[in-house]
Design an enzyme around this catalytic site. Sequence first.
Site, PDB file in Angstrom:
ATOM      1  N   HIS A  33       0.826  -1.212   0.000  1.00  8.61           N
ATOM      2  CA  HIS A  33       0.000   0.000   0.000  1.00  8.61           C
ATOM      3  C   HIS A  33       0.856   1.256   0.000  1.00  8.61           C
ATOM      4  O   HIS A  33       1.934   1.306   0.574  1.00  8.61           O
ATOM      5  CB  HIS A  33      -1.016  -0.003   1.137  1.00  8.61           C
ATOM      6  CG  HIS A  33      -0.451   0.006   2.528  1.00  8.61           C
ATOM      7  ND1 HIS A  33      -0.160   1.162   3.213  1.00  8.61           N
ATOM      8  CD2 HIS A  33      -0.138  -1.001   3.377  1.00  8.61           C
ATOM      9  CE1 HIS A  33       0.287   0.856   4.417  1.00  8.61           C
ATOM     10  NE2 HIS A  33       0.331  -0.439   4.546  1.00  8.61           N
TER      11      HIS A  33
ATOM     12  N   ASP B 272      -0.205   4.412   0.996  1.00  9.56           N
ATOM     13  CA  ASP B 272      -0.482   5.423   2.012  1.00  9.56           C
ATOM     14  C   ASP B 272       0.276   5.149   3.305  1.00  9.56           C
ATOM     15  O   ASP B 272       0.761   4.046   3.542  1.00  9.56           O
ATOM     16  CB  ASP B 272      -1.991   5.488   2.314  1.00  9.56           C
ATOM     17  CG  ASP B 272      -2.537   4.196   2.915  1.00  9.56           C
ATOM     18  OD1 ASP B 272      -2.136   3.111   2.462  1.00  9.56           O
ATOM     19  OD2 ASP B 272      -3.357   4.279   3.849  1.00  9.56           O
TER      20      ASP B 272
ATOM     21  N   ASP C 229       6.141   1.325   6.501  1.00  8.68           N
ATOM     22  CA  ASP C 229       4.795   0.776   6.350  1.00  8.68           C
ATOM     23  C   ASP C 229       4.040   1.683   5.397  1.00  8.68           C
ATOM     24  O   ASP C 229       3.519   2.719   5.797  1.00  8.68           O
ATOM     25  CB  ASP C 229       4.128   0.714   7.724  1.00  8.68           C
ATOM     26  CG  ASP C 229       2.702   0.233   7.656  1.00  8.68           C
ATOM     27  OD1 ASP C 229       2.316  -0.317   6.621  1.00  8.68           O
ATOM     28  OD2 ASP C 229       1.966   0.421   8.648  1.00  8.68           O
TER      29      ASP C 229
ATOM     30  N   GLU D 201      -4.914   1.830   2.693  1.00  8.07           N
ATOM     31  CA  GLU D 201      -4.942   0.647   3.551  1.00  8.07           C
ATOM     32  C   GLU D 201      -5.106   1.040   5.012  1.00  8.07           C
ATOM     33  O   GLU D 201      -5.810   0.394   5.771  1.00  8.07           O
ATOM     34  CB  GLU D 201      -3.651  -0.170   3.379  1.00  8.07           C
ATOM     35  CG  GLU D 201      -3.648  -1.524   4.085  1.00  8.07           C
ATOM     36  CD  GLU D 201      -3.160  -1.486   5.519  1.00  8.07           C
ATOM     37  OE1 GLU D 201      -3.331  -2.493   6.231  1.00  8.07           O
ATOM     38  OE2 GLU D 201      -2.623  -0.446   5.963  1.00  8.07           O
ATOM     39  N   GLU D 202      -4.455   2.136   5.387  1.00  6.85           N
ATOM     40  CA  GLU D 202      -4.415   2.521   6.810  1.00  6.85           C
ATOM     41  C   GLU D 202      -5.774   2.978   7.329  1.00  6.85           C
ATOM     42  O   GLU D 202      -5.980   3.064   8.529  1.00  6.85           O
ATOM     43  CB  GLU D 202      -3.373   3.616   7.044  1.00  6.85           C
ATOM     44  CG  GLU D 202      -1.935   3.204   6.692  1.00  6.85           C
ATOM     45  CD  GLU D 202      -1.351   2.200   7.667  1.00  6.85           C
ATOM     46  OE1 GLU D 202      -2.048   1.796   8.617  1.00  6.85           O
ATOM     47  OE2 GLU D 202      -0.186   1.811   7.454  1.00  6.85           O
TER      48      GLU D 202
ATOM     49  N   ASP E 219       3.457  -6.556   3.767  1.00  9.94           N
ATOM     50  CA  ASP E 219       3.039  -5.500   4.685  1.00  9.94           C
ATOM     51  C   ASP E 219       3.169  -5.915   6.151  1.00  9.94           C
ATOM     52  O   ASP E 219       2.587  -5.294   7.035  1.00  9.94           O
ATOM     53  CB  ASP E 219       1.583  -5.101   4.361  1.00  9.94           C
ATOM     54  CG  ASP E 219       1.145  -3.832   5.062  1.00  9.94           C
ATOM     55  OD1 ASP E 219       2.018  -3.022   5.427  1.00  9.94           O
ATOM     56  OD2 ASP E 219      -0.067  -3.662   5.236  1.00  9.94           O
TER      57      ASP E 219
ATOM     58  N   HIS F 112       3.792   3.441  12.457  1.00  9.48           N
ATOM     59  CA  HIS F 112       2.815   4.513  12.716  1.00  9.48           C
ATOM     60  C   HIS F 112       3.309   5.607  13.653  1.00  9.48           C
ATOM     61  O   HIS F 112       2.518   6.400  14.142  1.00  9.48           O
ATOM     62  CB  HIS F 112       1.466   3.969  13.253  1.00  9.48           C
ATOM     63  CG  HIS F 112       0.794   3.036  12.295  1.00  9.48           C
ATOM     64  ND1 HIS F 112      -0.470   2.547  12.501  1.00  9.48           N
ATOM     65  CD2 HIS F 112       1.197   2.510  11.122  1.00  9.48           C
ATOM     66  CE1 HIS F 112      -0.807   1.751  11.495  1.00  9.48           C
ATOM     67  NE2 HIS F 112       0.203   1.709  10.646  1.00  9.48           N
TER      68      HIS F 112
END
Length: 408
Positions: A77, A79, A140, A174-175, A197, A379
């Site tokens: 992903h 994002d 990520d 995705e997030e 991922d 994150h």
Amino acid sequence: MTLVERFLKYVSFDTQSSEETDVTPSTPGQMVFAQYLKEELETLGLQEVSLDDNGYLFATLPANTDAEVPVVGFIAHMDTSPDMSGKHVAPRIVNNYDGTDIVLCEKDNIILSPVQFPELLEHKGEDLIVTDGHTLLGADDKAGIAEIVSAIVYLQEHPEIKHGKIRIGFNPDEEIGLGAHKFDVEKFACDWAYTMDGGEVGELEFENFNAASAKLTFKGRNVHPGYAKNKMINSLRLANRFISFLPGHEAPEHTEGYEGFYHLIGMSGDVEQTTVSYIIRDHDRARFESRKAEMQRLTDLVNAEYGETVVTLELKDQYYNMRQQIEPVMHVIDIAFKAMEEAGVTPHVKAIRGGTDGAQLSFKGLPCPNIFAGGLNFHGRYEFVPVQSMEKAMNVIVKIAELTAARQ
Ligand SMILES: [Zn+2]
């Protein structure tokens, strides 16, 4: 471009997704990055390169063998998490990490330390890419994208490695839980795929929770408290009693591994009416069903006691464990397992205590387990990725392509 150069280029794009908009992709920065990647893939000579209006970028590395080989996809992903800014990421490489504290920002005294993050010590002697302490890194899942593109380049440069048709898919959002949402599985046209991922080296995931939400509404009967005897029904007290019927130890804060739970996520009310919200989670489908049945049983019990409907229950299934979709095609896991071993990585199968895009894709007909991308502390400002972990992930992709062809 090398794997590391590619990664550093990718994290320079601000692709933070947002729950606040209702468009796909949720933020324009993701489309800017998708355009860049599209050009890169075209320059590399990939075929069937397509970017749709929702920001889903697909491309093909054609087979270099005439044998009938299944089409395998690799997905990552674009994002980054809404939890922390991904703008002006200023990465730094700590070469040959010595196991001590890493000062991310001296001025603000932001330190990445093995005292709080002991997993750092697993990567002593490796080269760690870290942040400047003010943004997340974006490993990520830009590590996943860099690994996939680099593996494709490696396969192009090594025609002696025979492989079938390889598809790559880069998706937005995705997030915020919408990565699989508008993913055109038919157009992607793979027999199976892997999301790149996961976190630590060796991670291989093909199990996640079965998930449901439960909303309980308790109806009371308010009467002046001085005259309430045998008349008042206090919905707050009803709700409180209902909650106490459920096993208190089957909650997220007391469970791990394959243990499921009832998670009380909200309650609000007054004497007249109280609403209580739960989420229900269990890897095992039968136990998942019996958790929902238990909620219904308790609802019926309370209503029977009052001789009227004082509580109503609304159950909604949210997603299911992808294991049931993977089990009929276990070679998808076997190949990943063997690829890791051949790449010198010890596979570590782990059940996800949550959901994944791969689970949604699996139920849309594309079996899609998850493989490590190598980053850690996702994150937030302490996110980092060892260069050597990214190299291992890249090698696993190459090996999967090779083993899939060799298996025929
Ligand atoms: Zn991710």
